[in-house]
Design a protein around this motif. Structure first.
Motif, PDB file in Angstrom:
ATOM      1  N   PHE A 193      -7.415  53.621 -13.287  1.00 17.31           N
ATOM      2  CA  PHE A 193      -7.112  52.248 -12.828  1.00 17.31           C
ATOM      3  C   PHE A 193      -7.909  51.949 -11.561  1.00 17.31           C
ATOM      4  CE2 PHE A 193      -4.622  49.218 -10.280  1.00 17.31           C
ATOM      5  CZ  PHE A 193      -4.455  48.199 -11.189  1.00 17.31           C
ATOM      6  N   ASP A 194      -8.637  50.825 -11.557  1.00 17.60           N
ATOM      7  CA  ASP A 194      -9.477  50.458 -10.418  1.00 17.60           C
ATOM      8  C   ASP A 194      -8.861  49.279  -9.672  1.00 17.60           C
ATOM      9  OD1 ASP A 194     -11.451  49.856  -8.581  1.00 17.60           O
ATOM     10  OD2 ASP A 194     -13.106  50.034 -10.024  1.00 17.60           O
ATOM     11  N   LEU A 195      -8.424  49.514  -8.443  1.00 20.55           N
ATOM     12  CA  LEU A 195      -7.782  48.473  -7.642  1.00 20.55           C
ATOM     13  C   LEU A 195      -8.684  47.243  -7.467  1.00 20.55           C
ATOM     14  CD1 LEU A 195      -6.269  50.691  -4.786  1.00 20.55           C
ATOM     15  CD2 LEU A 195      -5.008  49.656  -6.674  1.00 20.55           C
ATOM     16  N   LYS A 196      -9.984  47.475  -7.418  1.00 23.96           N
ATOM     17  CA  LYS A 196     -10.919  46.365  -7.143  1.00 23.96           C
ATOM     18  C   LYS A 196     -10.913  45.319  -8.251  1.00 23.96           C
ATOM     19  CE  LYS A 196     -14.657  48.833  -6.526  1.00 23.96           C
ATOM     20  NZ  LYS A 196     -14.119  50.213  -6.625  1.00 23.96           N
ATOM     21  N   ASP A 197     -10.443  45.682  -9.435  1.00 22.02           N
ATOM     22  CA  ASP A 197     -10.450  44.736 -10.557  1.00 22.02           C
ATOM     23  C   ASP A 197      -9.265  43.777 -10.530  1.00 22.02           C
ATOM     24  OD1 ASP A 197     -12.743  45.919 -11.531  1.00 22.02           O
ATOM     25  OD2 ASP A 197     -11.661  47.293 -12.876  1.00 22.02           O
ATOM     26  N   TYR A 198      -8.349  43.952  -9.587  1.00 17.91           N
ATOM     27  CA  TYR A 198      -7.107  43.183  -9.638  1.00 17.91           C
ATOM     28  C   TYR A 198      -6.761  42.516  -8.314  1.00 17.91           C
ATOM     29  CZ  TYR A 198      -6.647  45.305 -14.182  1.00 17.91           C
ATOM     30  OH  TYR A 198      -6.887  45.671 -15.489  1.00 17.91           O
ATOM     31  N   SER A 199      -7.768  41.982  -7.669  1.00 17.93           N
ATOM     32  CA  SER A 199      -7.506  41.166  -6.478  1.00 17.93           C
ATOM     33  C   SER A 199      -6.801  39.869  -6.882  1.00 17.93           C
ATOM     34  CB  SER A 199      -8.820  40.831  -5.770  1.00 17.93           C
ATOM     35  OG  SER A 199      -9.467  41.995  -5.316  1.00 17.93           O
ATOM     36  N   LEU A 200      -6.134  39.235  -5.920  1.00 22.16           N
ATOM     37  CA  LEU A 200      -5.513  37.940  -6.189  1.00 22.16           C
ATOM     38  C   LEU A 200      -6.579  36.920  -6.540  1.00 22.16           C
ATOM     39  CD1 LEU A 200      -2.862  37.708  -3.323  1.00 22.16           C
ATOM     40  CD2 LEU A 200      -2.513  38.387  -5.717  1.00 22.16           C
ATOM     41  N   LYS A 201      -6.225  35.971  -7.384  1.00 24.74           N
ATOM     42  CA  LYS A 201      -7.170  34.922  -7.771  1.00 24.74           C
ATOM     43  C   LYS A 201      -7.241  33.888  -6.647  1.00 24.74           C
ATOM     44  CE  LYS A 201      -6.957  35.527 -12.726  1.00 24.74           C
ATOM     45  NZ  LYS A 201      -6.797  34.863 -14.046  1.00 24.74           N
ATOM     46  N   PRO A 202      -8.442  33.676  -6.091  1.00 25.01           N
ATOM     47  CA  PRO A 202      -8.571  32.783  -4.933  1.00 25.01           C
ATOM     48  C   PRO A 202      -8.532  31.311  -5.314  1.00 25.01           C
ATOM     49  CG  PRO A 202     -10.722  33.607  -5.571  1.00 25.01           C
ATOM     50  CD  PRO A 202      -9.730  34.295  -6.476  1.00 25.01           C
TER      51      PRO A 202
END
Length: 430
Positions: A142-151
């Motif tokens: 699982f890559d945290l960078k793929d799941y940032s909040l949608k700006p």
């Protein structure tokens, strides 16, 4: 409706979109809109998708989120939004939706956080939207960078926070630069919201705006407001008296001496800023016309600044005086329900009960807002009748309404993709 649903099921509003564009092309601009624009739920959904999801909206004031971690939330149709101040004072806006299973992150209207933590499964985000923690349960790959909040697009100017849900919102920087210049005397970073009210109106949002854009109704409906307000927006108004023009000339000389911006500035039909005097002998929108706050705003020394009126379509009007500001925003709820918020702002060092009294500060506009609510609701009830048909506007008394609907029609047709060039291509294809 989200993009995934659109792709899988098609757009159920497509017939309504075509009918809407046709009605706008065929309407007489000097008449009110056809009935569906004020009452039909399908057309309301089109308004939300093509106006409120694509134009710039006033989300709040920068003074409402003064420090790192302060946030405010709002709802635009089905979209919950969070606006917050991050590191080094930068303001961010995001969809208030966790990237795990979609829960809202912040459920309060306002607050302060160190990090954004989803209350459902504790996914944790940095204030700039980066996902910091999702737990080991998500697996090693699982890559945290793929799941940032949608700006969400955000800009600030003159103490106002503007957001747009559009990927490519319309240009607004020229207006924002002018707004910053006109708001400079108020030092908006050193203000606070003294009080805020929310009013629910059983009327379409466009009726709320139409009512605001004319003072044809003022003499019969707003005795409190007319204790201070002069209805003209400019000396070029064909109804403006010579006494009014003389008063403007005297006031502008005083404003120039204090380097207070006042000249009429317009940006198409969407935005307008102009400072106009209040009734002679009055300096603020209170029942007696005297300052509502003893502590003046920013660098202002003279309370007699009239009212600087700021229009921002599709949903806001504002009155800025020497002692306090009033910010109005309109939020559509359904085809026949609208929420109107009113915020009274004062100097941040003004002390309630000493420098200002909240009841006195809000007295005029509490009365006026409620009067306007009743007018809009009665307007809606009549429009719902089978007897309704579009009626003519006065080109002198209701030119502001005509301007609003001209802007609305142009933007809706543009955002629907119905432009003369598009129509020519379609005809050629046929």
């Amino acid at each position: 409706m989200d993009v995934t649903t659109n792709l899988s099921l098609g757009d159920p509003l497509e017939p309504a979109r075509k009918a809407t564009a046709a009605m706008l092309r065929e309407r007489d601009p000097s008449f009110s809109l056809p009935q569906p624009f004020y009452s039909d739920e399908r057309l309301f959904q089109i308004d939300m998708q093509e106006i409120f999801h694509k134009e710039w909206l006033i989300a709040g004031m920068t003074c409402e989120i003064p420090a790192k971690g302060n946030y405010l939330t709002l709802q635009i149709g089905a979209n919950p939004i969070i606006v917050l101040r991050g590191a080094e004072g930068q303001i961010h806006a995001f969809h208030n939706v966790c990237r795990h299973r979609g829960s809202r992150l912040c459920v309060s209207d306002k607050g302060k956080v160190a990090k954004l933590v989803c209350p459902y499964h504790q996914w944790t985000y940095e204030l700039d939207g980066r996902l910091l923690f999702a737990g080991t349960e998500m697996g090693a790959d699982f890559d945290l960078k793929d799941y940032s909040l949608k700006p969400v697009k955000v800009k600030t100017a003159g103490g106002y926070i503007f957001i747009s849900l559009a990927e490519h919102p319309p240009a607004i920087d020229d207006f924002l630069a002018t707004l910053a210049h006109y708001m400079e005397p108020y030092d908006m970073e050193n203000t606070k919201v003294a009080v805020q009210t929310t009013l629910m109106e059983k009327a379409n949002w466009k009726l709320v705006l139409e009512n605001n854009r004319e003072c044809y109704h003022c003499n019969g409906s707003h005795p409190e407001l007319l204790k201070t307000l002069l209805e003209w927006d400019d000396v070029t108004d064909p109804r403006a008296s010579q006494d009014f023009k003389d008063q403007v000339a005297a006031c502008t000389s005083a404003w120039e001496a204090e380097k207070i911006p006042y000249a009429h500035a317009s940006f198409g039909l969407r935005n307008r800023i102009v400072r106009m005097p209040l009734l002679k002998g009055t300096v603020s929108m209170t029942m007696d016309g005297q300052p509502g706050s003893k502590k003046l705003m920013g660098r202002i020394q003279n309370p007699d600044l009239g009212s600087m009126r700021i229009l921002h379509l599709p949903h806001s009007w504002n009155h800025c005086m020497g002692d306090h500001l009033i910010v109005f925003t309109v939020w559509p709820i359904s085809a026949q329900e609208t929420m109107v918020t009113t915020k009274w702002l004062v100097h941040k060092d003004a002390v309630e009960g000493v420098d200002y009294d909240v009841a006195r500060l809000r007295e005029v506009w509490d009365a006026t807002n409620d009067q306007d609510r009743r007018l809009a609701e009665e307007n809606q009830r009549g429009i719902n009748s089978s007897a309704y048909q579009p009626g003519p506007y006065s080109k002198t008394y209701e030119f502001g309404v005509i301007n609003f609907l001209d802007w609305y029609s142009e933007r809706l047709l543009n955002n629907l993709g119905d432009t003369p060039a598009t129509r020519l291509r379609q005809v050629g294809a046929e």
